[in-house]
Every structure is written in C-alpha cells, then in structure tokens.
Design a protein around this motif. Structure first.
Motif, PDB file in Angstrom:
ATOM      1  N   MET A 236       0.824  -1.216   0.000  1.00 33.89           N
ATOM      2  CA  MET A 236       0.000   0.000   0.000  1.00 33.89           C
ATOM      3  C   MET A 236       0.857   1.264   0.000  1.00 33.89           C
ATOM      4  SD  MET A 236      -3.154  -0.882  -0.276  1.00 33.89           S
ATOM      5  CE  MET A 236      -2.448  -2.083  -1.448  1.00 33.89           C
ATOM      6  N   VAL A 237       2.022   1.203   0.640  1.00 31.89           N
ATOM      7  CA  VAL A 237       2.955   2.332   0.559  1.00 31.89           C
ATOM      8  C   VAL A 237       3.412   2.507  -0.885  1.00 31.89           C
ATOM      9  CG1 VAL A 237       5.260   3.144   1.194  1.00 31.89           C
ATOM     10  CG2 VAL A 237       3.741   2.200   2.944  1.00 31.89           C
ATOM     11  N   ALA A 238       3.724   1.403  -1.559  1.00 31.78           N
ATOM     12  CA  ALA A 238       4.254   1.449  -2.926  1.00 31.78           C
ATOM     13  C   ALA A 238       3.294   2.131  -3.895  1.00 31.78           C
ATOM     14  CB  ALA A 238       4.571   0.033  -3.409  1.00 31.78           C
ATOM     15  N   VAL A 239       1.982   1.954  -3.694  1.00 30.60           N
ATOM     16  CA  VAL A 239       1.006   2.551  -4.621  1.00 30.60           C
ATOM     17  C   VAL A 239       0.540   3.920  -4.159  1.00 30.60           C
ATOM     18  CG1 VAL A 239       0.226   0.324  -5.476  1.00 30.60           C
ATOM     19  CG2 VAL A 239      -0.943   1.362  -3.511  1.00 30.60           C
ATOM     20  N   GLY A 240       1.180   4.468  -3.099  1.00 39.61           N
ATOM     21  CA  GLY A 240       0.889   5.830  -2.700  1.00 39.61           C
ATOM     22  C   GLY A 240      -0.293   6.015  -1.771  1.00 39.61           C
ATOM     23  N   MET A 241      -0.753   4.942  -1.127  1.00 39.80           N
ATOM     24  CA  MET A 241      -1.866   5.077  -0.190  1.00 39.80           C
ATOM     25  C   MET A 241      -1.451   5.816   1.081  1.00 39.80           C
ATOM     26  SD  MET A 241      -4.929   4.050  -0.896  1.00 39.80           S
ATOM     27  CE  MET A 241      -5.586   3.806   0.749  1.00 39.80           C
ATOM     28  N   GLY A 242      -0.164   5.899   1.340  1.00 40.25           N
ATOM     29  CA  GLY A 242       0.313   6.573   2.533  1.00 40.25           C
ATOM     30  C   GLY A 242       1.733   6.145   2.849  1.00 40.25           C
ATOM     31  N   ILE A 243       2.231   6.621   3.970  1.00 39.86           N
ATOM     32  CA  ILE A 243       3.553   6.218   4.452  1.00 39.86           C
ATOM     33  C   ILE A 243       3.355   5.359   5.692  1.00 39.86           C
ATOM     34  CG2 ILE A 243       4.641   8.272   3.498  1.00 39.86           C
ATOM     35  CD1 ILE A 243       4.665   9.466   6.314  1.00 39.86           C
ATOM     36  N   ALA A 244       4.415   4.684   6.134  1.00 44.50           N
ATOM     37  CA  ALA A 244       4.272   3.771   7.265  1.00 44.50           C
ATOM     38  C   ALA A 244       5.498   3.819   8.156  1.00 44.50           C
ATOM     39  CB  ALA A 244       4.048   2.345   6.768  1.00 44.50           C
ATOM     40  N   LEU A 245       5.257   3.756   9.454  1.00 46.79           N
ATOM     41  CA  LEU A 245       6.313   3.619  10.440  1.00 46.79           C
ATOM     42  C   LEU A 245       6.301   2.161  10.886  1.00 46.79           C
ATOM     43  CD1 LEU A 245       8.337   5.581  11.857  1.00 46.79           C
ATOM     44  CD2 LEU A 245       6.753   5.612  13.800  1.00 46.79           C
ATOM     45  N   VAL A 246       7.368   1.430  10.557  1.00 48.90           N
ATOM     46  CA  VAL A 246       7.370  -0.020  10.799  1.00 48.90           C
ATOM     47  C   VAL A 246       8.639  -0.425  11.547  1.00 48.90           C
ATOM     48  CG1 VAL A 246       6.043  -0.414   8.679  1.00 48.90           C
ATOM     49  CG2 VAL A 246       8.551  -0.609   8.639  1.00 48.90           C
ATOM     50  N   PRO A 247       8.624  -1.546  12.235  1.00 46.50           N
ATOM     51  CA  PRO A 247       9.845  -2.030  12.885  1.00 46.50           C
ATOM     52  C   PRO A 247      10.870  -2.485  11.854  1.00 46.50           C
ATOM     53  CG  PRO A 247       8.092  -3.652  13.098  1.00 46.50           C
ATOM     54  CD  PRO A 247       7.465  -2.424  12.521  1.00 46.50           C
ATOM     55  N   ARG A 248      12.130  -2.217  12.133  1.00 49.49           N
ATOM     56  CA  ARG A 248      13.185  -2.624  11.199  1.00 49.49           C
ATOM     57  C   ARG A 248      13.169  -4.137  10.966  1.00 49.49           C
ATOM     58  NH1 ARG A 248      17.525  -0.198   9.141  1.00 49.49           N
ATOM     59  NH2 ARG A 248      17.281   1.632  10.458  1.00 49.49           N
ATOM     60  N   LEU A 249      12.760  -4.883  11.966  1.00 47.27           N
ATOM     61  CA  LEU A 249      12.732  -6.342  11.848  1.00 47.27           C
ATOM     62  C   LEU A 249      11.767  -6.818  10.766  1.00 47.27           C
ATOM     63  CD1 LEU A 249      14.262  -8.580  13.384  1.00 47.27           C
ATOM     64  CD2 LEU A 249      12.229  -8.888  14.799  1.00 47.27           C
ATOM     65  N   SER A 250      10.813  -5.968  10.387  1.00 49.46           N
ATOM     66  CA  SER A 250       9.833  -6.360   9.370  1.00 49.46           C
ATOM     67  C   SER A 250      10.374  -6.241   7.954  1.00 49.46           C
ATOM     68  CB  SER A 250       8.565  -5.506   9.492  1.00 49.46           C
ATOM     69  OG  SER A 250       8.804  -4.168   9.080  1.00 49.46           O
ATOM     70  N   LEU A 251      11.596  -5.730   7.783  1.00 47.48           N
ATOM     71  CA  LEU A 251      12.137  -5.482   6.452  1.00 47.48           C
ATOM     72  C   LEU A 251      12.932  -6.665   5.910  1.00 47.48           C
ATOM     73  CD1 LEU A 251      13.375  -1.789   6.880  1.00 47.48           C
ATOM     74  CD2 LEU A 251      11.125  -2.626   6.190  1.00 47.48           C
ATOM     75  N   TYR A 252      12.572  -7.878   6.345  1.00 50.88           N
ATOM     76  CA  TYR A 252      13.268  -9.074   5.858  1.00 50.88           C
ATOM     77  C   TYR A 252      13.116  -9.232   4.353  1.00 50.88           C
ATOM     78  CZ  TYR A 252       8.511 -10.807   6.050  1.00 50.88           C
ATOM     79  OH  TYR A 252       7.154 -10.934   5.868  1.00 50.88           O
ATOM     80  N   SER A 253      12.018  -8.699   3.786  1.00 50.28           N
ATOM     81  CA  SER A 253      11.792  -8.748   2.337  1.00 50.28           C
ATOM     82  C   SER A 253      11.273  -7.383   1.912  1.00 50.28           C
ATOM     83  CB  SER A 253      10.775  -9.845   1.992  1.00 50.28           C
ATOM     84  OG  SER A 253      10.523  -9.880   0.606  1.00 50.28           O
ATOM     85  N   LEU A 254      12.163  -6.584   1.363  1.00 53.17           N
ATOM     86  CA  LEU A 254      11.835  -5.193   1.055  1.00 53.17           C
ATOM     87  C   LEU A 254      11.556  -5.021  -0.438  1.00 53.17           C
ATOM     88  CD1 LEU A 254      11.660  -2.320   2.291  1.00 53.17           C
ATOM     89  CD2 LEU A 254      14.074  -2.047   1.714  1.00 53.17           C
ATOM     90  N   ARG A 255      10.454  -4.360  -0.751  1.00 52.75           N
ATOM     91  CA  ARG A 255      10.089  -4.103  -2.148  1.00 52.75           C
ATOM     92  C   ARG A 255      11.058  -3.108  -2.784  1.00 52.75           C
ATOM     93  NH1 ARG A 255       4.363  -4.976  -3.591  1.00 52.75           N
ATOM     94  NH2 ARG A 255       4.777  -3.364  -5.142  1.00 52.75           N
ATOM     95  N   ASP A 256      11.203  -3.195  -4.105  1.00 55.82           N
ATOM     96  CA  ASP A 256      12.100  -2.283  -4.831  1.00 55.82           C
ATOM     97  C   ASP A 256      11.494  -0.893  -5.019  1.00 55.82           C
ATOM     98  OD1 ASP A 256      13.949  -4.300  -5.122  1.00 55.82           O
ATOM     99  OD2 ASP A 256      13.136  -4.962  -7.060  1.00 55.82           O
TER     100      ASP A 256
END
Length: 304
Positions: A236-256
């Motif tokens: 949803m961040v990628a398509v511009g629905m908004g920004i997100a504050l997430v834990p670094r641990l959740s970035l095990y698979s990060l979109r390009d």
C-alpha cells in the motif's frame, strides 16, 4: 493398610540375595537396620513376610505378594529416572515455543536450525500469534516460551504471571514510495510528516507506537489503511496510499519500489524484542537450551 515403599524395596533386596546379611551389604546398611526395616514392614502388613532359616531367609506367601508389587514399583521408578536422564540430556521431550510473525520471518529460522542440529530428539512445536495471543498461550501453559515484543515505556506492564528478558531493541523506520517527495533523503523529521496519510498494521499496540511518535511531534496521524501484515503495508505504501512507520525487523523482504528513511526529532519509538515465560517457574532443559540460542541468535541479528 499402608506400607512404606522404601521398606518394600528393602524386602525385594532380601528376596534377591537370600539373607539379611547379604541384603545389608548390597544396600550399604547394617544387618540390624535391615532387620528393623523388615520388622516395621511386617507390622504395616499385619503378618510375617519372611521366615528365618539357619542359612538365610525365605519369603512367606504374603512376602512374595509384597515383593511382586514392589518390583513393579521398582521398574516404574527406574523408568522415571531413565526418562528424566533423557530429558536432561535433551534426547527426548517436547518444547512448545510461541513467536510473533516478524520474528518467525527473521532470526527464528536460524535458531531453530541450530537447536535441531544439537538436539534432534526433541520435538519442537512452534505457535505463531499476535501479542495478546502469545500471552494467553503462556498463561494457559500451551507454550513454555514466547518471543514477543513490548513498548519501551509500556502504559501497562507485563502480566504479573509473566516475566520477560530483553533480546534486543528493534527501532522503527519510515517507509515511503519511491516517487515520494522525501524518497531521496536518508532521514526526515517527524514534524515534516504532519499532513501525510498513514498506513498501519492492524493492532492496538502498533497504533499506540505510531500515536506516541506523532504526539511527540505535535500532531495526530491520519490513518488511511490498516494492513493485516507488514508485507501488505509495503504494497500500500508502494502505490501511494500513505507512508508507514514499521519495525526494522519487518524489512526481511523489502520491495524495490519503496524507500526506507530514518525518522528523527523526536526520536521514533523502538520496541523491545523479548523472551517471555511464566514468572517463578524453572524452564525445562529444552527450554533453557532454546532460551540461550534465541538470545544469541537474536543479538547477532540485531545489528543487521
């Protein structure tokens, strides 16, 4: 009628050796002590259990009945000792472990692999659940350990029946789409995000973290989408629905097509990744071994 088990086992030894003297030597007792134990057992049984002969003793019919049952008890006790040795040596047993999804998808697989390599005889069961679910599983004794998280300054402390041990702190980072006006920057002040729409993962605890960060910056977040997972939040961040504050641990698979920024001024919240178990209870040998592996593996992962 109630008979002392220890005295029954003394009678078993007398039956095997054929005399009070030989039984005393085998048990490292005096002959007098063995004779006294048998006398007390006969008082408990209410009838003679042995017949004294010039060359030893023989069992009465009642004595043979007592020995027959005592030998069953002896086998049960021996089996219990053997099973306890296996459990202590981590050759058998079951360990039930609880975890949150971000841990499952990050450092937990490495800990599981190490545990199985060292203790292949232990049956390992994993339960993945959200925060409140793990607390329930611990309190209901469905799991022995849980890798979970809590806030740096939680409004409510952990349940009185549970205790937790810090593994590492997991800082929050900001996700923006690659086309966002801030995408080329490495960091951003929280105050600059006052008018941004926000995406969160569906959870009261996660929302509380975001509210705390925004409140410290002097505004209230506008939430436009509640995701069921951090991967869904990334989409949803990628398509511009908004920004997100997430834990670094959740970035095990990060979109390009999204960018990761550090949020500063004020410092964004971090969460504590902790190992929880029931307060005042000693961990099983398998639980103790897994606790050590989880702390080692988690702390090794933390810098990444």
């Amino acid at each position: 009628m109630r008979m002392d088990i220890r005295r029954m086992l003394v009678l078993v030894e007398v039956s095997r050796t054929g005399s009070l003297t030989a039984a005393a030597e085998s048990l490292s007792y005096t002959v007098s002590a063995v004779s006294q134990q048998i006398g007390q057992l006969e008082d408990e049984a209410g009838q003679p259990l042995i017949e004294r002969r010039p060359r030893g003793v023989t069992l009465t019919e009642a004595g043979r009945a007592v020995v027959r049952h005592a030998e069953k008890i002896e086998r049960i006790v021996s089996a219990a000792h053997e099973e306890l040795r296996d459990l202590a040596g981590l050759n058998t047993g079951t360990l039930r472990l609880g975890t949150v999804p971000t841990v499952t998808e990050s450092f937990l697989p490495a800990a599981i692999s190490a545990f199985r390599a060292h203790h292949p005889g232990v049956d390992l069961r994993i339960h993945s659940a959200q925060l409140s679910g793990l607390e329930h599983l611990l309190e209901s004794r469905e799991i022995e350990l849980a890798i979970t998280w809590d806030r740096e300054r939680p409004a409510d402390g952990p349940g009185k029946s549970l205790t937790s041990e810090l593994i590492f702190r997991d800082p929050s980072v900001l996700l923006v789409p690659s086309s966002h006006r801030l995408a080329a920057r490495s960091s951003v002040r929280m105050e600059e995000l006052r008018h941004e729409p926000w995406i969160i993962r569906t959870s009261p605890n996660v929302l509380a973290l975001l509210n705390a960060a925004c409140e410290a910056a002097g505004f209230e977040p506008i939430v436009t989408f509640e995701a069921r997972s951090y991967q869904e939040a990334q989409a949803m961040v990628a398509v511009g629905m908004g920004i997100a504050l997430v834990p670094r641990l959740s970035l095990y698979s990060l979109r390009d097509d999204i960018r990761v920024l550090t949020a500063v001024s004020p410092r964004p919240p971090s969460r504590r990744i902790v190992l929880a178990h029931r307060r005042g209870e000693r961990l099983s040998p398998a639980g103790s071994a897994m606790r050590k592996l989880l702390i080692e593996t988690g702390r090794a992962w933390a810098p990444a």
